[in-house]
Design an enzyme around this catalytic site. Structure first.
Site, PDB file in Angstrom:
ATOM      1  N   GLU A  90      32.369   3.707  -8.056  1.00  0.00           N
ATOM      2  CA  GLU A  90      32.192   4.874  -8.928  1.00  0.00           C
ATOM      3  C   GLU A  90      31.933   6.144  -8.121  1.00  0.00           C
ATOM      4  O   GLU A  90      31.320   6.094  -7.055  1.00  0.00           O
ATOM      5  CB  GLU A  90      30.978   4.637  -9.838  1.00  0.00           C
TER       6      GLU A  90
ATOM      7  N   ASP B 158      24.684  -1.792 -16.530  1.00  0.00           N
ATOM      8  CA  ASP B 158      25.077  -0.424 -16.170  1.00  0.00           C
ATOM      9  C   ASP B 158      26.582  -0.299 -16.000  1.00  0.00           C
ATOM     10  O   ASP B 158      27.062   0.541 -15.240  1.00  0.00           O
ATOM     11  CB  ASP B 158      24.346   0.020 -14.892  1.00  0.00           C
TER      12      ASP B 158
END
Ligand code: NAD
Length: 345
Positions: free
Chosen positions: A60, A231
């Site tokens: 990410e 998450d």
């Protein structure tokens, strides 16, 4: 300092800096920095992080800017790494000057992410957990666990941590690492045993699936849940029924709705943004019997706050190296000439 030399904080220097300042102080300072930035939430560019998923994990990018500084973090999440002797989460990040676009800091962020995640968890609990909470259950005793325990001690005044992990060696590692921390440490054989008498329950596990670390019947009235490990799309820790009984607090809804526990709920299920609790625009805990849930996923502003803090703390220390990262010809347009001169010399 020359503008083309960028301070770089290696893992070794990050450890030296954190030990020099003291872990408790860094956690407390980071919580204060994050709170200050959350209180000026509208000043920031915000976007859900840019995620590249694979069958085994995610990579990410997490960018944000307040108009003066720009920051981003590169971070991965690979739950299967641990079994291969690798970290589940590794990261590095960069801070840049918006006026020139030039980087002003490059830093390791594996350790810094563990610190900022723990500081954020404890900061949320400071606003949401029952007043006077002393006991925390800590389910998932991996790389982030000790940081979580120490942040709740430093920021929320927790005095007992009840530890559980499916892998008893992880719990033993935490007991060893925290033995001089001044916390009462209680190793537990089941998650049910871990939550006994706990006013705060932290889940910090890693598994790339819809896991059920806590079932509905395990969660009593009045507790605060700090759900750290869910998450990522398809990666959650709590049974959906717990969410339906909880007041849910999030960082940035467009990101949490994709990645957090609330991916299990309808897209319009009510949630409260934590920055509004911090400014007083929204209430936190309103009743003693309420279950409050911080659906933590980690947001770019927390990394921005952490990088800015590290940048400020570096001044006057030797805990960095200067990287020759920006090409800097004497005449700005003569970039090719600089290359030719390097060949000649
Ligand atoms: P880790 O792999 O080092 O540790 C995870 C631990 O969870 C392991 O010890 C494992 O044995 C344990 N575990 C797995 N399934 C379990 C279960 N059912 N019950 C009890 N224990 C179980 O991971 P880490 O680096 O400590 O990270 C923990 C989690 O936090 C990860 O999922 C990571 O993606 C997440 N994370 C969240 C944020 C955030 O801001 N919310 C930031 C960074 C990391």
């Amino acid at each position: 300092m020359s503008l083309n030399l960028v301070p770089f904080v290696s893992v070794d220097n990050m450890m030296k800096l954190v030990l020099h300042l003291g872990v408790g102080r860094v956690l407390t300072d980071l919580a204060a920095e994050i709170e200050a930035d959350f209180r000026r939430w509208p000043d920031f560019d915000k976007t859900p992080r840019v995620a590249s998923h694979s069958d085994v994990g995610v990579i990410e990018l997490m960018p944000t800017s307040d108009g003066e500084l720009y920051g981003f973090k590169y971070v991965n999440g690979h739950p299967k790494n641990m079994k291969e002797g690798l970290q589940t989460v590794t990261a590095f990040g960069l801070l840049a000057d918006v006026a020139t676009g030039y980087p002003v800091l490059l830093s390791e962020m594996t350790i810094l992410t563990a610190l900022r995640t723990a500081a954020m968890s404890a900061l949320a609990a400071k606003h949401l957990a029952p007043k006077g909470a002393q006991v925390m259950a800590l389910i998932g005793n991996g790389a982030h666990a000790e940081f979580q325990a120490l942040a709740f001690q430093a920021i929320c005044g927790i005095s007992e941590v009840r530890l559980y992990d499916t892998d008893a060696t992880a719990t033993a590692k935490c007991l060893r690492n925290l033995r001089d921390a001044g916390l009462k440490l209680t190793p537990c054989k089941t998650p049910e045993e871990a939550i006994l008498g706990a006013q705060i329950i932290t889940t910090c596990t890693a598994d790339k699936q819809y896991a059920t670390i806590l079932t509905d019947n395990m969660v009593g009235a009045g507790v605060h849940i700090n759900a750290v490990g869910g998450d990522c799309p398809g990666k959650t820790e709590l049974h959906r029924d717990i969410l339906l009984r909880s007041e849910i607090f999030v960082e940035y809804p467009p990101q949490t709705r994709i990645e957090g526990e609330i991916q299990q709920l309808a897209p319009d299920h009510p949630v409260t943004e934590l920055w509004q609790v911090m400014t007083g625009a929204a209430p936190g805990r309103t009743e003693a019997g309420q279950i409050t849930l911080f659906d933590s996923v980690g947001f770019a502003i927390e990394d921005f706050s952490a990088l800015r803090y590290i940048h400020a703390q570096l001044q006057g220390t030797g805990f960095f190296q200067n990287l020759d990262m920006i090409a800097d010809p004497d005449e700005p347009r003569d970039l090719y000439g600089m290359l030719l001169r390097a060949k000649a010399s």
